[in-house]
Design a protein around this motif. Structure first.
Motif, PDB file in Angstrom:
ATOM      1  N   ARG A  77      30.653  14.186  58.724  1.00 54.53           N
ATOM      2  CA  ARG A  77      29.878  14.199  57.486  1.00 54.53           C
ATOM      3  C   ARG A  77      29.267  12.818  57.259  1.00 54.53           C
ATOM      4  N   CYS A 288      29.313  22.884  60.295  1.00 54.65           N
ATOM      5  CA  CYS A 288      28.806  21.519  60.443  1.00 54.65           C
ATOM      6  C   CYS A 288      29.116  21.052  61.874  1.00 54.65           C
ATOM      7  N   CYS A 291      32.671  21.275  63.948  1.00 52.20           N
ATOM      8  CA  CYS A 291      33.699  21.854  63.074  1.00 52.20           C
ATOM      9  C   CYS A 291      34.108  23.244  63.554  1.00 52.20           C
ATOM     10  N   CYS A 295      33.111  27.105  57.757  1.00 48.22           N
ATOM     11  CA  CYS A 295      33.303  27.780  56.465  1.00 48.22           C
ATOM     12  C   CYS A 295      31.992  28.277  55.864  1.00 48.22           C
ATOM     13  N   CYS A 506      36.181  16.162  56.410  1.00 48.78           N
ATOM     14  CA  CYS A 506      36.080  17.232  55.424  1.00 48.78           C
ATOM     15  C   CYS A 506      37.453  17.473  54.789  1.00 48.78           C
TER      16      CYS A 506
END
Ligand code: SF4
Length: 617
Positions: A77, A288, A291, A295, A506
């Protein structure tokens, strides 16, 4: 060799339309890692209480963390930091997607944006080639339109983008910045970008790679972590349902806000459940960079009012905000409201909370339709969501007031602050502190105003939760107790999440802390133990505190309105509410903060290596 970093930051002066390259500051990096900690250290001596957040004097930082662009799961991120135009305090919003890794590939750990362009511009970054391009034609375009035009113009469909929509252009105080479908939502970073006449940034990288201290150990640590997280129930549920799985879970715990925080039960809750979402909206998952959890949900909307294909579907917070908060059981309308916010660039938590406040005032007959452009806000009337969101983005009619936030709405209509669900001017996200008293501490002392990710006590402190942070002195406890233990655990959790804000990982990614420590050590070439990481987290949390004190925050500002404390008459948390004043006293004692000034003690500052910052006060 700077392990975990590229070693270079791009600095852009929009007033002069020039750029230069700057080496990463090793002292900042050693003390605060990257991400939000590094940004706060940079900004604290350059901004002050008099800085107008929407002027050329404010600075916008876009920073990655050391794990970004590596094989570390769920840790690529990036964060946007500035003085918030909304809260006038620390502004921070992190975002997933692929922009962070691409920026690193282009050869930068971050971008510092200063000044203000005379006319609208966008920035095009292609490794060392940086162009600041004046382009008035993009102004007024939505986020998807802007992205499509930019990708066409640069003939590079693989480039990654950051854009503002009309919300940011019109300086809506809670405007977002969007990166290829993912939003940096809170504290109005989109308004800061808009105030600088910066519509977008587009980046394509080819040549750079994050340097890893011990690649073999790093690979082993990643493998161990992956094996662990993919075997947890939480991740299984997130993979199957995304964050919408939170709707029924939170409802069962009395955590879901209903009818502007007033009810404990709602007969229609199943209509906005993850199961309904999966059956009626879901097309596929999205993730993302790096990942395995994925989700995100991709959905289609095709009805007589709205057509949009392969768009990001609403998350838990948005479903609660446009759903249970206004007694709206129409999931498709929530998805449309979410997409409108994403297109205009508006934070869905603030937008939905402000609109829900309007519903409350209307139904309590404190305002009438003449006050709100003739709209009728009977509970559950989702059709008013669409015009209201548009009015906010364009500051039309009542939208001009709503664009200033809940506190401004209350002031305008003469409503007591006790009835407005904000803490330090930021709308409270959708986890009810009566369901977990640790959230009272989280909201009160989050550096960016009410924020649930600063310490997700609602998950971590529950006895039934599988997250085990006991090695960091964060234990499971009675979440309905007003005790020193609850305060201490929550404060320790804040420190751990502050570490996350610099990494930037995250909050859904929760390996055992010792595994995470192995990964960070092998990446950065450190030999830190868990206690060293605890101190690092506390230092990052504390510098954000110092930033806020420098902006003018005082202990008197740390209040929780009655609307969030009033005992509910039904449901699983019937009759419960935190004694936040008592918890606040314990918190000051735990943190060793002065109760009059709110400052950490000299001893604490010395311990954290922050004493030199007192120079700026
Ligand atoms: S869990 Fe979701 S938000 Fe977090 S990094 Fe993965 S895809 Fe992104």
């Amino acid at each position: 060799m700077v392990f975990g970093f590229i070693g270079k930051i791009l600095k852009i002066d929009l007033t002069k339309l020039i750029f230069r390259f700057e080496s990463i500051n090793l002292e900042y990096k050693n003390k605060f890692l990257g991400g939000a900690g590094y940004s706060c250290r940079y900004l604290i001596e350059r901004l002050n209480g008099n800085t107008d957040p929407l002027s050329k004097d404010n600075i916008l930082m876009i920073m990655t963390g050391p794990l970004c662009g590596t094989a570390a799961p769920s840790s690529s991120r990036f964060v946007l930091c500035s003085k918030s135009p909304y809260t006038k305090l620390w502004g921070e919003s992190n975002c997933g997607g692929y922009f962070g890794p691409e920026l690193k590939k282009a050869g930068y750990d971050g971008i510092i944006i200063e000044g203000k362009a005379k006319d609208p511009v966008y920035i095009n970054i292609d490794d060392d080639i940086v162009e600041i391009i004046t382009d008035k034609t993009l102004w007024g375009k939505s986020i998807r339109e802007t992205r499509d035009i930019l990708l066409n113009k640069t003939h590079n469909s693989k480039a990654k983008t950051l854009c503002i929509g009309q919300g940011g252009e019109n300086l809506v105080k809670f405007a977002t910045i969007n990166s290829d479908g993912r939003s940096a939502g809170r504290t109005g970073m989109g308004a800061v970008m808009g105030s600088k006449n910066l519509k977008a940034i587009i980046v394509k990288g080819k040549t750079s790679k994050t340097k890893i201290g011990n690649p073999k150990k790093f690979k082993e640590a990643n493998k161990k972590i992956l094996k662990f997280i993919l075997n947890t129930d939480t991740i299984d549920i997130l993979r199957s349902y995304g964050t919408s799985s939170g709707v029924l879970n939170t409802y069962a715990l009395g955590d879901l806000p209903i009818k502007y925080w007033s009810l404990g039960k709602w007969k229609d809750v199943m209509d906005i459940s993850a199961e309904n979402y999966k059956e009626n909206l879901f097309i596929k998952k999205s993730a993302c960079y790096g990942c395995p959890i994925a989700c995100g949900r991709i959905i289609d909307i095709n009805n007589e009012y709205y057509n949009a294909e392969a768009i990001e579907g609403p998350e838990y917070e948005t479903i609660a905000g446009f759903g249970s908060m206004i007694l709206n059981n129409n999931l498709e309308s929530i998805a449309i409201a979410n997409d409108l916010c994403n297109e205009y660039g508006l934070d869905t938590i603030s937008t939905s909370s402000i609109i829900a406040l309007l519903f409350k005032l209307y139904n309590e007959k404190k305002i009438n339709k003449n006050d709100i452009d003739g709209l009728k806000l009977e509970w559950g009337n989702y059709e008013v969501l669409y015009p209201l969101i548009k009015k906010i983005a364009f500051r039309e009619g009542i939208g001009n007031l709503l664009a200033e936030g809940s506190d401004a709405v209350g002031k305008h209509f003469g409503i007591s602050k006790e009835e407005i669900a904000t803490v330090n001017s930021l709308e409270v996200p959708y986890h009810d502190m009566r369901s977990c008293y640790g959230m009272a501490i989280t909201y009160l002392f989050s550096p960016r105003g009410a924020c649930h990710t600063t310490a997700d006590a609602y998950k971590a402190l529950r006895k039934a939760n599988e997250i085990d942070f006991s090695s960091l002195n964060i234990g499971k406890t009675d979440i309905h107790s007003n005790t020193k233990e609850l305060v201490k655990y929550t404060a320790n959790l804040q420190d751990y999440r502050a570490l996350y804000s610099s990494l930037i990982s995250c909050v859904f990614f929760n390996p055992p802390p010792s595994y995470l420590a192995e990964m960070i050590n092998s990446l950065l070439g450190y030999e830190y133990n868990l206690n060293d990481f605890k101190i690092l987290g506390e230092r990052i949390f504390t510098i954000k505190r110092l930033f806020n004190l420098r902006m003018g925050l005082t202990p008197k500002d740390e209040k929780i309105p009655q609307v969030l404390l009033k005992p509910k008459k039904e449901g699983v948390v019937r009759g419960k509410y935190p004694n936040y004043k008592k918890l606040k006293i314990y918190y000051y004692e735990t943190r060793k903060w002065d109760k009059k000034t709110g400052y950490p003690s000299e001893e604490k500052l010395k311990f954290l290596g922050l004493k030199d910052l007192v120079y700026f006060f």
